[in-house]
Design a protein around this motif. Structure first.
Motif, mmCIF file in Angstrom:
data_model
loop_
_atom_site.group_PDB
_atom_site.id
_atom_site.type_symbol
_atom_site.label_atom_id
_atom_site.label_comp_id
_atom_site.label_asym_id
_atom_site.label_seq_id
_atom_site.Cartn_x
_atom_site.Cartn_y
_atom_site.Cartn_z
ATOM 1 N N ASN A 111 63.078 38.885 32.737
ATOM 2 C CA ASN A 111 64.361 38.193 32.977
ATOM 3 C C ASN A 111 65.534 39.034 32.609
ATOM 4 O OD1 ASN A 111 62.781 35.709 33.698
ATOM 5 N ND2 ASN A 111 62.704 35.066 31.861
ATOM 6 N N GLY A 112 65.376 40.418 33.095
ATOM 7 C CA GLY A 112 66.594 41.276 32.813
ATOM 8 C C GLY A 112 66.828 41.716 31.285
ATOM 9 N N LYS A 113 65.907 41.269 30.454
ATOM 10 C CA LYS A 113 65.804 41.942 29.115
ATOM 11 C C LYS A 113 64.430 42.623 28.671
ATOM 12 C CE LYS A 113 68.448 37.614 27.447
ATOM 13 N NZ LYS A 113 68.261 36.319 26.416
ATOM 14 N N ILE A 114 64.909 43.588 27.698
ATOM 15 C CA ILE A 114 63.837 44.532 27.369
ATOM 16 C C ILE A 114 63.230 43.894 25.951
ATOM 17 C CG2 ILE A 114 63.333 46.726 26.545
ATOM 18 C CD1 ILE A 114 65.676 47.742 28.024
ATOM 19 N N TYR A 115 61.854 44.038 25.820
ATOM 20 C CA TYR A 115 61.275 43.360 24.674
ATOM 21 C C TYR A 115 60.384 44.797 24.107
ATOM 22 C CZ TYR A 115 62.603 38.908 26.085
ATOM 23 O OH TYR A 115 63.487 37.951 26.479
ATOM 24 N N LEU A 116 60.630 45.291 22.784
ATOM 25 C CA LEU A 116 59.941 46.175 22.342
ATOM 26 C C LEU A 116 58.645 45.774 21.727
ATOM 27 C CD1 LEU A 116 62.691 47.967 20.362
ATOM 28 C CD2 LEU A 116 61.319 49.114 22.445
ATOM 29 N N LYS A 117 57.384 46.491 21.999
ATOM 30 C CA LYS A 117 56.207 45.911 21.635
ATOM 31 C C LYS A 117 56.022 46.199 20.162
ATOM 32 C CE LYS A 117 54.172 46.101 26.296
ATOM 33 N NZ LYS A 117 53.159 46.572 27.028
ATOM 34 N N SER A 118 54.868 45.472 19.520
ATOM 35 C CA SER A 118 54.724 45.682 18.225
ATOM 36 C C SER A 118 54.289 47.093 17.950
ATOM 37 C CB SER A 118 53.715 44.531 17.808
ATOM 38 O OG SER A 118 52.541 44.570 18.504
ATOM 39 N N ASP A 119 53.757 47.553 19.078
ATOM 40 C CA ASP A 119 52.969 48.833 18.730
ATOM 41 C C ASP A 119 54.082 50.150 19.097
ATOM 42 O OD1 ASP A 119 52.932 48.610 21.204
ATOM 43 O OD2 ASP A 119 50.908 49.303 21.609
ATOM 44 N N ASN A 120 55.295 49.634 19.237
ATOM 45 C CA ASN A 120 56.262 50.586 19.741
ATOM 46 C C ASN A 120 56.655 51.326 18.061
ATOM 47 O OD1 ASN A 120 58.684 51.833 21.367
ATOM 48 N ND2 ASN A 120 59.617 51.083 19.497
ATOM 49 N N ILE A 121 56.680 52.770 18.389
ATOM 50 C CA ILE A 121 56.812 53.530 17.117
ATOM 51 C C ILE A 121 58.280 54.012 17.192
ATOM 52 C CG2 ILE A 121 56.387 56.062 16.421
ATOM 53 C CD1 ILE A 121 53.903 54.051 16.642
ATOM 54 N N LEU A 122 58.946 53.659 15.747
ATOM 55 C CA LEU A 122 60.499 53.735 15.564
ATOM 56 C C LEU A 122 60.663 55.450 15.501
ATOM 57 C CD1 LEU A 122 60.371 51.216 12.652
ATOM 58 C CD2 LEU A 122 61.570 51.111 14.931
ATOM 59 N N GLY A 123 62.003 55.363 15.837
ATOM 60 C CA GLY A 123 62.614 56.658 15.887
ATOM 61 C C GLY A 123 63.200 57.436 14.627
ATOM 62 N N PHE A 124 64.623 57.818 14.696
ATOM 63 C CA PHE A 124 65.118 58.799 13.677
ATOM 64 C C PHE A 124 66.084 57.734 12.724
ATOM 65 C CE2 PHE A 124 64.129 61.629 17.183
ATOM 66 C CZ PHE A 124 63.393 62.451 16.395
ATOM 67 N N MET A 125 65.697 57.933 11.480
ATOM 68 C CA MET A 125 66.707 57.346 10.318
ATOM 69 C C MET A 125 67.948 58.093 10.131
ATOM 70 S SD MET A 125 64.857 54.765 9.523
ATOM 71 C CE MET A 125 65.450 54.273 7.828
ATOM 72 N N ASP A 126 67.918 59.449 10.162
ATOM 73 C CA ASP A 126 68.936 60.201 9.731
ATOM 74 C C ASP A 126 68.746 61.504 10.111
ATOM 75 O OD1 ASP A 126 71.784 60.645 8.895
ATOM 76 O OD2 ASP A 126 71.026 60.570 6.583
ATOM 77 N N VAL A 127 69.980 62.285 10.401
ATOM 78 C CA VAL A 127 70.118 63.721 10.879
ATOM 79 C C VAL A 127 71.205 64.551 10.034
ATOM 80 C CG1 VAL A 127 70.916 65.097 12.800
ATOM 81 C CG2 VAL A 127 69.622 63.074 13.176
ATOM 82 N N ALA A 128 70.772 65.580 9.631
ATOM 83 C CA ALA A 128 71.610 66.810 8.855
ATOM 84 C C ALA A 128 71.574 68.012 9.943
ATOM 85 C CB ALA A 128 71.059 66.799 7.592
ATOM 86 N N ILE A 129 72.813 68.684 9.837
ATOM 87 C CA ILE A 129 72.795 69.989 10.593
ATOM 88 C C ILE A 129 73.373 71.084 9.727
ATOM 89 C CG2 ILE A 129 73.752 70.852 12.784
ATOM 90 C CD1 ILE A 129 74.405 67.930 13.598
ATOM 91 N N ASP A 130 72.902 72.098 9.753
ATOM 92 C CA ASP A 130 73.725 73.411 9.117
ATOM 93 C C ASP A 130 74.149 74.463 10.127
ATOM 94 O OD1 ASP A 130 71.343 74.773 10.111
ATOM 95 O OD2 ASP A 130 70.546 74.792 7.896
ATOM 96 N N GLY A 131 74.280 75.495 9.883
ATOM 97 C CA GLY A 131 74.763 76.507 10.804
ATOM 98 C C GLY A 131 73.665 76.873 11.980
ATOM 99 N N ASP A 132 72.621 76.676 11.659
ATOM 100 C CA ASP A 132 71.410 77.093 12.576
ATOM 101 C C ASP A 132 70.563 75.805 13.148
ATOM 102 O OD1 ASP A 132 72.339 79.856 12.843
ATOM 103 O OD2 ASP A 132 71.417 79.760 10.607
#
Length: 341
Positions: A246-267
């Motif tokens: 019905n036009g909505k997206i439902y993530l399944k229970s076995d969907n794997i979560l992505g990224f919590m945080d990111v840090a960047i240095d010069g390289d």
């Protein structure tokens, strides 16, 4: 055209272009050393390190929400910051970075749609400069990062892209960037925006922007040039598991979560990868918390290393010496140094 080539062309029209297999050059178990134990906070937000100071925020605190530690000498810290609706106050401030010289820190308010630039050495939340972009056409903004005095990158509920930039010197001109990585047909763009929700981080040199998604493993890098952005690389770590109804997206229970945080240095880019199933994001069990750091080349996105830490981690930062620190949460919040070498 022979039959084999014709068959390959036909097949290519049905095969998704995403590559869900990211191979790293190195996978390594690493240890951590606790630097500060039991940081007094309800919920820690963005983490930033100078050569000697750790700056973070207790997101749920109304007073004394900014917390600064000298992580190189001892555990002493100063806390400050009051919320409000006055001309020099913010009702829902979010600490999200420092200036290039570490002399100023930035507070963004998604409800008041403005950024306060404050002097770090004053240990006060009174701004020395205020950047206001209430007049933009964006109704729901979740985060705003100052790239330079002319340009702000923002995330929120957007139908035209993953994130946008606001050109402050050009009548708050909006430019949208990034197609939704998870983009099934016949779904409202605002629903797509929500399911592709993620965070932005700006490199210390202010020349690169990283976008990473929370609900599944995707991140990409944009190069910043003359206030215009160009995507230069992307990675799919996991394939989203979902259904559409019905036009909505439902993530399944076995969907794997992505990224919590990111840090960047010069390289390099260092990203905390959750890597657990959907229910883990609501779990209070430390075993369901992320403990994987992925390292990519900032310049070309090459997957360099995957580090598995000995404690669950939620935030990450890199100091000017290139040392990696994380906020660990086995029971309480601890600052730990990641021993990679």
């Amino acid at each position: 055209m022979n039959k084999i080539n014709f068959l390959l062309i036909i097949l290519s029209t049905f095969i998704s272009p995403q590559n869900f297999l990211t191979t790293f050059k190195e996978t390594k178990q690493v240890t951590t050393t606790t630097i500060i134990k039991d940081i007094p906070a309800m919920t820690l937000g963005f983490l930033h390190l100078t050569d000697s100071l750790m700056i973070t925020q207790d997101v749920r605190a109304r007073e004394d929400y900014m917390k600064i530690f000298n992580y190189k000498r001892d555990n002493t810290f100063i806390q400050f910051g009051e919320t409000g609706r006055g001309p020099t106050e913010l009702s829902t401030p979010l600490f999200n970075g420092l200036s290039t010289d570490d002399e100023q820190y930035y507070l963004f308010d998604p409800n008041m749609k403005k950024i306060h630039i404050c002097d770090l050495n004053s240990f006060d939340s009174t701004p020395s400069e205020i950047i206001n972009f209430k007049e933009t056409d964006l109704q729901f903004i979740f985060d705003g990062k100052l790239i330079n005095p002319d340009l702000v990158a923002v995330t929120g509920m957007m139908k035209n892209g993953l994130f946008a930039t606001i050109n402050l010197k050009n009548n708050n001109e909006l430019n949208f960037y990034g197609e939704f990585p998870l983009n099934p047909s016949d779904v409202d763009p605002y629903i797509l925006s929500d399911i592709n929700n993620g965070g932005i981080r700006i490199s210390p040199c202010k020349k690169y922007l990283i976008y990473s998604t929370i609900n599944f493993g995707y991140l990409c890098c944009y190069k910043i040039n003359n206030n215009q952005l160009e995507k230069i690389w992307e990675h799919w770590i996991t394939e989203p598991q979902y259904s559409v109804s019905n036009g909505k997206i439902y993530l399944k229970s076995d969907n794997i979560l992505g990224f919590m945080d990111v840090a960047i240095d010069g390289d390099n880019v260092y990203a905390i990868y959750h890597g657990k199933k959907m229910y883990a994001i609501r779990s209070k069990n430390a075993e369901e918390s992320p403990e994987t750091i992925m390292k990519f080349s900032l310049n070309n996105g090459e997957p360099l290393a995957k580090y598995r830490t000995d404690v669950p981690i939620t935030r990450i930062a890199i100091n000017p010496e290139g040392e990696i620190y994380c906020i660990a949460k086995p029971m309480e919040y601890n600052l730990v140094k990641v021993n990679i070498d």
